[in-house]
Design an enzyme around this catalytic site. Structure first.
Site, PDB file in Angstrom:
ATOM      1  N   CYS A  77       0.858  -1.200  -0.172  1.00 33.71           N
ATOM      2  CA  CYS A  77      -0.056  -0.052  -0.084  1.00 33.71           C
ATOM      3  C   CYS A  77       0.897   1.330  -0.045  1.00 33.71           C
ATOM      4  CB  CYS A  77      -0.971  -0.105   1.118  1.00 33.71           C
ATOM      5  SG  CYS A  77      -2.131   1.404   1.332  1.00 33.71           S
ATOM      6  N   CYS A  81       0.282   4.901   6.979  1.00 35.17           N
ATOM      7  CA  CYS A  81      -0.386   4.516   8.241  1.00 35.17           C
ATOM      8  C   CYS A  81       0.892   3.717   9.281  1.00 35.17           C
ATOM      9  CB  CYS A  81      -1.661   3.736   8.044  1.00 35.17           C
ATOM     10  SG  CYS A  81      -2.779   4.595   6.824  1.00 35.17           S
ATOM     11  N   CYS A  84       0.289   0.159  10.400  1.00 36.16           N
ATOM     12  CA  CYS A  84      -0.287  -1.047   9.507  1.00 36.16           C
ATOM     13  C   CYS A  84       0.772  -1.877   8.996  1.00 36.16           C
ATOM     14  CB  CYS A  84      -0.816  -0.461   8.348  1.00 36.16           C
ATOM     15  SG  CYS A  84      -1.858  -1.678   7.165  1.00 36.16           S
ATOM     16  N   CYS A 121     -17.031  -8.679   5.309  1.00 37.07           N
ATOM     17  CA  CYS A 121     -16.443  -7.283   4.990  1.00 37.07           C
ATOM     18  C   CYS A 121     -15.055  -7.732   4.121  1.00 37.07           C
ATOM     19  CB  CYS A 121     -15.850  -6.586   6.544  1.00 37.07           C
ATOM     20  SG  CYS A 121     -15.063  -5.056   6.186  1.00 37.07           S
ATOM     21  N   CYS A 152     -19.945  -5.385   3.401  1.00 37.19           N
ATOM     22  CA  CYS A 152     -19.098  -4.177   3.831  1.00 37.19           C
ATOM     23  C   CYS A 152     -17.851  -4.344   3.023  1.00 37.19           C
ATOM     24  CB  CYS A 152     -18.839  -4.496   5.121  1.00 37.19           C
ATOM     25  SG  CYS A 152     -17.977  -3.008   5.934  1.00 37.19           S
ATOM     26  N   CYS A 212     -19.679   2.532   8.551  1.00 36.63           N
ATOM     27  CA  CYS A 212     -18.792   2.187   9.719  1.00 36.63           C
ATOM     28  C   CYS A 212     -17.706   2.792   9.831  1.00 36.63           C
ATOM     29  CB  CYS A 212     -18.438   0.453   9.042  1.00 36.63           C
ATOM     30  SG  CYS A 212     -17.419  -0.367  10.347  1.00 36.63           S
ATOM     31  N   ARG A 284     -17.868  -2.146  17.979  1.00 38.45           N
ATOM     32  CA  ARG A 284     -17.416  -3.530  17.545  1.00 38.45           C
ATOM     33  C   ARG A 284     -16.062  -3.616  18.504  1.00 38.45           C
ATOM     34  NH1 ARG A 284     -16.904  -3.728  12.014  1.00 38.45           N
ATOM     35  NH2 ARG A 284     -18.995  -4.482  11.979  1.00 38.45           N
TER      36      ARG A 284
HETATM   37  N1  SAM Z   1      -6.803   0.314   3.327  1.00 34.59           N
HETATM   38  C1  SAM Z   1      -7.892   0.877   3.636  1.00 34.59           C
HETATM   39  C2  SAM Z   1      -8.162   1.908   4.617  1.00 34.59           C
HETATM   40  O1  SAM Z   1      -7.155   2.088   5.410  1.00 34.59           O
HETATM   41  O2  SAM Z   1      -9.197   2.598   4.598  1.00 34.59           O
HETATM   42  C3  SAM Z   1      -8.812  -0.310   4.591  1.00 34.59           C
HETATM   43  C4  SAM Z   1      -8.076  -1.354   5.316  1.00 34.59           C
HETATM   44  S1  SAM Z   1      -7.434  -0.800   6.922  1.00 34.59           S
HETATM   45  C5  SAM Z   1      -6.257  -2.140   7.211  1.00 34.59           C
HETATM   46  C6  SAM Z   1      -8.708  -0.577   7.891  1.00 34.59           C
HETATM   47  C7  SAM Z   1      -8.453  -0.333   9.443  1.00 34.59           C
HETATM   48  O3  SAM Z   1      -8.064  -1.382  10.299  1.00 34.59           O
HETATM   49  C8  SAM Z   1      -7.405   1.078   9.789  1.00 34.59           C
HETATM   50  O4  SAM Z   1      -8.175   2.028   9.380  1.00 34.59           O
HETATM   51  C9  SAM Z   1      -7.111   0.673  11.047  1.00 34.59           C
HETATM   52  O5  SAM Z   1      -8.110   1.434  11.868  1.00 34.59           O
HETATM   53  C10 SAM Z   1      -7.574  -0.840  11.304  1.00 34.59           C
HETATM   54  N2  SAM Z   1      -5.903  -1.516  11.440  1.00 34.59           N
HETATM   55  C11 SAM Z   1      -5.052  -1.444  10.576  1.00 34.59           C
HETATM   56  N3  SAM Z   1      -3.865  -2.180  11.336  1.00 34.59           N
HETATM   57  C12 SAM Z   1      -4.232  -2.400  12.474  1.00 34.59           C
HETATM   58  C13 SAM Z   1      -3.307  -2.856  13.688  1.00 34.59           C
HETATM   59  N4  SAM Z   1      -2.121  -3.212  13.433  1.00 34.59           N
HETATM   60  N5  SAM Z   1      -4.100  -2.937  14.711  1.00 34.59           N
HETATM   61  C14 SAM Z   1      -5.354  -2.520  14.751  1.00 34.59           C
HETATM   62  N6  SAM Z   1      -5.970  -1.915  13.946  1.00 34.59           N
HETATM   63  C15 SAM Z   1      -5.536  -1.897  12.546  1.00 34.59           C
HETATM   64  C1  DTB Z   2     -11.648  -2.079  11.489  1.00 29.80           C
HETATM   65  O1  DTB Z   2     -11.737  -1.174  12.094  1.00 29.80           O
HETATM   66  N1  DTB Z   2     -10.744  -2.993  11.739  1.00 29.80           N
HETATM   67  C2  DTB Z   2     -10.564  -4.150  10.752  1.00 29.80           C
HETATM   68  C3  DTB Z   2     -11.605  -3.680   9.614  1.00 29.80           C
HETATM   69  N2  DTB Z   2     -11.861  -2.372  10.388  1.00 29.80           N
HETATM   70  C4  DTB Z   2     -11.309  -3.419   8.515  1.00 29.80           C
HETATM   71  C5  DTB Z   2      -9.269  -4.509  10.184  1.00 29.80           C
HETATM   72  C6  DTB Z   2      -8.326  -4.693  11.458  1.00 29.80           C
HETATM   73  C7  DTB Z   2      -7.014  -4.802  11.043  1.00 29.80           C
HETATM   74  C8  DTB Z   2      -5.951  -5.678  12.005  1.00 29.80           C
HETATM   75  C9  DTB Z   2      -4.849  -5.709  11.196  1.00 29.80           C
HETATM   76  C10 DTB Z   2      -4.519  -6.815  10.233  1.00 29.80           C
HETATM   77  O2  DTB Z   2      -5.279  -7.703  10.216  1.00 29.80           O
HETATM   78  O3  DTB Z   2      -3.713  -6.248   9.365  1.00 29.80           O
HETATM   79 FE1  SF4 Z   3      -2.856   0.989   3.414  1.00 28.43          FE
HETATM   80 FE2  SF4 Z   3      -2.873  -0.076   5.895  1.00 28.43          FE
HETATM   81 FE3  SF4 Z   3      -3.155   2.540   5.502  1.00 28.43          FE
HETATM   82 FE4  SF4 Z   3      -5.134   1.069   4.670  1.00 28.43          FE
HETATM   83  S1  SF4 Z   3      -4.418   1.332   6.695  1.00 28.43           S
HETATM   84  S2  SF4 Z   3      -4.589   2.776   3.765  1.00 28.43           S
HETATM   85  S3  SF4 Z   3      -3.988  -0.616   4.001  1.00 28.43           S
HETATM   86  S4  SF4 Z   3      -1.288   1.505   5.008  1.00 28.43           S
END
Ligand code: SAM
Ligand code: DTB
Ligand code: SF4
Length: 343
Positions: A77, A81, A84, A121, A152, A212, A284
């Site tokens: 990506c 973030c 992530c 989702c 979703c 959401c 959630r």
């Molecule tokens: N790329 C898309 C975006 O960022 O909108 C969708 C996927 S992203 C992984 C969805 C959400 O998962 C993020 O906004 C964050 O709140 C949560 N998330 C991602 N990595 C995480 C982590 N290591 N621990 C907890 N929550 C996480």
């Molecule tokens: C949200 O708030 N949590 C979910 C979903 N929306 C997409 C994602 C959690 C991701 C946790 C880290 C991972 O699996 O990489």
């Molecule tokens: Fe990309 Fe992860 Fe950020 Fe979603 S949360 S935009 S997958 S870096």
């Protein structure tokens, strides 16, 4: 000081708390930050009693909505973030893959349905979808819906046109988190702004989809940041139908790999505040349940959490899995929410 009172004063600020909860949907700003801070700092028992009371007025207290996640496009990506595993800018060691085939997604969704999920989702590691991918995404939504599941997606930022296309395909919910407070946000993500996030949420709402939107605790933010995040969500023109509260899963190689873990009691307080500020929202208990004790999860359910992700994988990180959750539900007398009756 409210903390020292034996009874909480629920008549905070102008008008009573109860009054404001009932007025939800008509007021322009339903809660002020100051009101929310007072509620957050109630003695723990008073806070949980109030949250559970609000919960019972609006939901079956023993029913938990079950969602299942699938990463339809993993890693690589462009965004930065800090939490992530999927950012190409962090050396997390995750292997990137292309957008999944529709048939594979539908096969996974069928399995999830058989295991009791009511909402599916689909998440993609994108800044935003490319127009060339829209036909595939539409086919996924139509196919998953035809299986009798709620749909979703979480694909990053959406333009008004993209939101309209997905809504037209029958997408029920769109997940796009604000992640944290407006003030702390720039320390977590620099490649898109807090205002960008709110714009996508407005595009989703205008297209007629359910929203959401939630965030993450445990990224080094203060208590006030957590409260501010919830106040922002509660004061959206319409509160989100679903608010995921994630506990940071520390990802080795990510910028937040060594963030200080959140205190479990503070986590439960945040869930309770979410329930009180957004009485009719599904709150959630999202990422991070593997790191929580069963007792902590039980307190979160008591505080008003009424949705989880099931299955042993979230997008890339681990989740407790069917067997553990089935045992926890048995011990707590919880049951999967019948979506036909809950809406
Ligand atoms: N790329 C898309 C975006 O960022 O909108 C969708 C996927 S992203 C992984 C969805 C959400 O998962 C993020 O906004 C964050 O709140 C949560 N998330 C991602 N990595 C995480 C982590 N290591 N621990 C907890 N929550 C996480
Ligand atoms: C949200 O708030 N949590 C979910 C979903 N929306 C997409 C994602 C959690 C991701 C946790 C880290 C991972 O699996 O990489
Ligand atoms: Fe990309 Fe992860 Fe950020 Fe979603 S949360 S935009 S997958 S870096």
């Amino acid at each position: 000081m409210l903390r020292e009172q034996t009874r909480p004063d629920f008549s905070v600020g102008k008008g009573s708390l109860d009054g404001r909860i009932r007025d939800e949907g008509t007021a322009t700003e339903r809660f002020s930050l100051d009101d929310a801070k007072i509620i957050y700092n109630f003695p723990f028992n008073d806070l949980l009693f109030q949250a559970q009371s609000v919960h019972r007025e609006n939901f079956d207290p023993n029913a938990v909505q079950i969602s299942r996640l699938l990463s339809i496009k993993t890693g690589g990506c462009a965004e930065d973030c800090g939490y992530c595993s999927q950012s190409a800018r962090s050396p997390t060691g995750l292997k990137a893959s292309r957008l999944m085939m529709v048939e594979k997604v539908l096969a996974e969704a069928s399995k999830a349905k058989a295991e009791g999920a009511s909402r599916y989702c689909m998440g993609a590691a994108w800044r935003s979808p490319k127009d060339r991918d829209m036909d595939t995404l539409v086919a996924m939504v139509e196919g998953v819906k035809a299986l009798g599941l709620e749909t979703c997606m979480t694909l990053g930022m959406l333009s008004p046109d993209q939101a309209a296309t997905l809504a037209g395909a029958g997408l029920d919910y769109y997940n796009h988190n604000i992640d944290t407070s407006e003030e702390f946000y720039p320390q977590v993500i620099t490649t898109r702004t807090f205002a960008d996030r709110l714009e996508t949420l407005a595009n989703v709402r205008d297209a007629g989809m359910k929203v959401c939107a939630g965030g993450i605790l445990g990224m080094g933010e203060t208590t006030d940041d957590r409260i501010s995040m919830l106040v922002t969500l509660a004061n959206l023109p319409e509160p989100p139908e679903s608010v995921p509260i994630n506990m940071l899963i520390p990802i080795p190689g990510s910028r937040l790999a060594n963030a200080e873990p959140v205190d479990p009691i503070e986590f439960v307080r945040t869930i309770a505040l979410a329930r009180i500020l957004m009485p009719r929202t599904h709150v959630r208990l999202s990422a991070g349940r593997t790191q929580m004790s069963d007792e902590m999860q039980a307190l979160c359910f008591f505080a008003g959490a009424n949705s989880i992700f099931s299955g042993d994988t979230l997008l890339t990180a681990e989740n407790p899995g069917e067997d553990h959750d089935a045992a926890l539900f048995r011990r707590l007398g919880l049951k999967p929410m019948d979506m036909g009756l809950s809406q």
